[in-house]
Each structure stands twice: as C-alpha cells, then as structure tokens.
Scaffold this active site. Structure first.
Site, PDB file in Angstrom:
ATOM      1  N   ARG A  16       0.872  -1.127   0.233  1.00  0.00           N
ATOM      2  CA  ARG A  16       0.053   0.028  -0.037  1.00  0.00           C
ATOM      3  C   ARG A  16       0.939   1.211  -0.145  1.00  0.00           C
ATOM      4  NH1 ARG A  16      -4.724  -2.329   0.782  1.00  0.00           N
ATOM      5  NH2 ARG A  16      -4.615  -4.412   2.038  1.00  0.00           N
ATOM      6  N   ASP A  17       0.325   2.197  -0.696  1.00  0.00           N
ATOM      7  CA  ASP A  17       1.356   3.496  -0.847  1.00  0.00           C
ATOM      8  C   ASP A  17       0.873   4.183   0.570  1.00  0.00           C
ATOM      9  OD1 ASP A  17       2.196   5.780  -3.307  1.00  0.00           O
ATOM     10  OD2 ASP A  17       1.606   6.389  -1.460  1.00  0.00           O
ATOM     11  N   ASN A  35       5.156   6.932 -13.357  1.00  0.00           N
ATOM     12  CA  ASN A  35       5.629   8.344 -13.352  1.00  0.00           C
ATOM     13  C   ASN A  35       7.035   8.200 -13.865  1.00  0.00           C
ATOM     14  OD1 ASN A  35       3.382   9.713 -12.649  1.00  0.00           O
ATOM     15  ND2 ASN A  35       3.942   9.536 -10.427  1.00  0.00           N
ATOM     16  N   VAL A  55      10.386   8.479  -6.369  1.00  0.00           N
ATOM     17  CA  VAL A  55      11.160   7.292  -5.677  1.00  0.00           C
ATOM     18  C   VAL A  55      11.753   6.815  -6.885  1.00  0.00           C
ATOM     19  CG1 VAL A  55      10.998   5.047  -4.435  1.00  0.00           C
ATOM     20  CG2 VAL A  55       9.812   6.945  -3.717  1.00  0.00           C
ATOM     21  N   HIS A 108       8.256   1.625 -10.220  1.00  0.00           N
ATOM     22  CA  HIS A 108       6.687   1.182  -9.592  1.00  0.00           C
ATOM     23  C   HIS A 108       5.564   1.550 -10.672  1.00  0.00           C
ATOM     24  CE1 HIS A 108       8.075   5.203  -8.222  1.00  0.00           C
ATOM     25  NE2 HIS A 108       6.889   5.507  -8.061  1.00  0.00           N
ATOM     26  N   HIS A 130       1.684   2.416 -10.026  1.00  0.00           N
ATOM     27  CA  HIS A 130       0.711   2.820  -9.214  1.00  0.00           C
ATOM     28  C   HIS A 130      -0.762   2.192  -9.714  1.00  0.00           C
ATOM     29  CE1 HIS A 130       2.483   6.428  -7.288  1.00  0.00           C
ATOM     30  NE2 HIS A 130       3.453   6.391  -8.262  1.00  0.00           N
TER      31      HIS A 130
HETATM   32  P1  DGP Z   1       6.276   8.447  -7.445  1.00  0.00           P
HETATM   33  O1  DGP Z   1       5.824  10.014  -7.154  1.00  0.00           O
HETATM   34  O2  DGP Z   1       5.490   7.852  -8.760  1.00  0.00           O
HETATM   35  O3  DGP Z   1       7.687   8.371  -7.396  1.00  0.00           O
HETATM   36  O4  DGP Z   1       5.486   7.612  -6.275  1.00  0.00           O
HETATM   37  C1  DGP Z   1       6.103   7.507  -4.994  1.00  0.00           C
HETATM   38  C2  DGP Z   1       5.228   6.967  -4.266  1.00  0.00           C
HETATM   39  O5  DGP Z   1       5.810   6.052  -3.105  1.00  0.00           O
HETATM   40  C3  DGP Z   1       4.352   8.062  -3.413  1.00  0.00           C
HETATM   41  O6  DGP Z   1       2.868   7.891  -3.841  1.00  0.00           O
HETATM   42  C4  DGP Z   1       4.543   7.876  -2.174  1.00  0.00           C
HETATM   43  C5  DGP Z   1       5.145   6.279  -2.083  1.00  0.00           C
HETATM   44  N1  DGP Z   1       6.071   6.063  -0.851  1.00  0.00           N
HETATM   45  C6  DGP Z   1       7.331   7.070  -0.610  1.00  0.00           C
HETATM   46  N2  DGP Z   1       7.991   6.399   0.250  1.00  0.00           N
HETATM   47  C7  DGP Z   1       7.204   5.372   0.766  1.00  0.00           C
HETATM   48  C8  DGP Z   1       7.405   4.333   1.885  1.00  0.00           C
HETATM   49  O7  DGP Z   1       8.410   4.274   2.537  1.00  0.00           O
HETATM   50  N3  DGP Z   1       6.311   3.267   1.940  1.00  0.00           N
HETATM   51  C9  DGP Z   1       5.455   3.330   1.123  1.00  0.00           C
HETATM   52  N4  DGP Z   1       4.634   2.324   1.373  1.00  0.00           N
HETATM   53  N5  DGP Z   1       5.110   4.090   0.146  1.00  0.00           N
HETATM   54  C10 DGP Z   1       5.991   4.866  -0.125  1.00  0.00           C
END
Ligand code: DGP
Length: 114
Positions: A29-30, A87, A96, A100, A102
């Site tokens: 989960r995000d 992205n 990040v 990944h 979404h």
């Molecule tokens: P993007 O902006 O496409 O790089 O999406 C990165 C996503 O990762 C963002 O929606 C928040 C999520 N995220 C960042 N750090 C963590 C983490 O430590 N744990 C989880 N579960 N999600 C994270």
C-alpha cells in the site's frame, strides 16, 4: 544495504503493508494514498525508472501488469475501472527512483489527468 527505500521494503528493513509477494514482484500500500485503493507494484530487483528497463528486463513489466490485473480483480475494481500510472522522471512526478506501477481505484478519475 541499499539506500533505496523500495529496496529496503523488499528486504523488510522498512515496514510496509505488503499485499502480495510474488516471486520477482512485490505489491504494497502507498504511504500517501491518492484513492481508496492505492497500491505500488515493484520489481524486487532495483531498476531506477521505466526508461532504464532493458530488453532483457522487459518481462518484469509484464509481470507487474499481470499482478496489477489480479489485484484489481481482487479489489473488485473491474466494473468501476481503475488507473495504472508509471511516473518517469522528476518532471513527471517520480519521487522514488525504483520502478513502480501505481494501481489506483475506488473513486472516479478525470482525463486528461492534468
Ligand atoms: P512516485 O511519485 O511515482 O515516485 O511515487 C512514489 C510513491 O511512493 C508515493 O505515492 C509515496 C510512496 N512512498 C514513498 N515512500 C514510501 C514508503 O516508505 N512506503 C510506502 N508504502 N510508500 C512510499
């Protein structure tokens, strides 16, 4: 140990709400959900961005899509629809730098996204 937060989630060094651990790919989960269903699907091996995927690594993208399909069905999103987003690069919102996908669902989405 990698500095990459998603590599650290793969290694269980950073806690995450993992929904599927499937061989080469992982879904969790995000942390900052943008929809009632907001999952992140990643390859376990580190690939910084979709633009870094080589021909040899391309099958992992198919695995991510296959897993997205299964998880969307499990979440009951087939009738309402759902959105898959990758992205690529900071200008497109990538924060990040570990590939990944979404998976977002459970609310309406506008198009174009803006
Ligand atoms: P993007 O902006 O496409 O790089 O999406 C990165 C996503 O990762 C963002 O929606 C928040 C999520 N995220 C960042 N750090 C963590 C983490 O430590 N744990 C989880 N579960 N999600 C994270």
């Amino acid at each position: 140990m990698s500095e990459c937060v998603f590599c650290r989630i793969v290694a269980r060094k950073v806690p995450a709400s993992i929904v599927q651990d499937d061989g080469d790919v992982l879904a969790f989960r995000d942390l900052n959900p943008q929809a009632p269903v907001h999952l992140l699907l990643i390859p376990k091996s580190h690939i910084a961005s979709v633009s870094d995927v080589t021909m040899e690594q391309a099958p992992i993208v198919g695995q991510l899509l296959g897993l997205a399909n299964r998880l969307a069905k499990q979440a009951g999103l087939m009738d309402s629809g759902y959105r898959l987003v990758i992205n690529c690069g900071s200008g497109a919102g990538q924060s990040v730098f570990h590939l990944h996908l979404h998976l977002l669902g459970g609310r309406p989405f506008r198009w174009p996204p803006g």
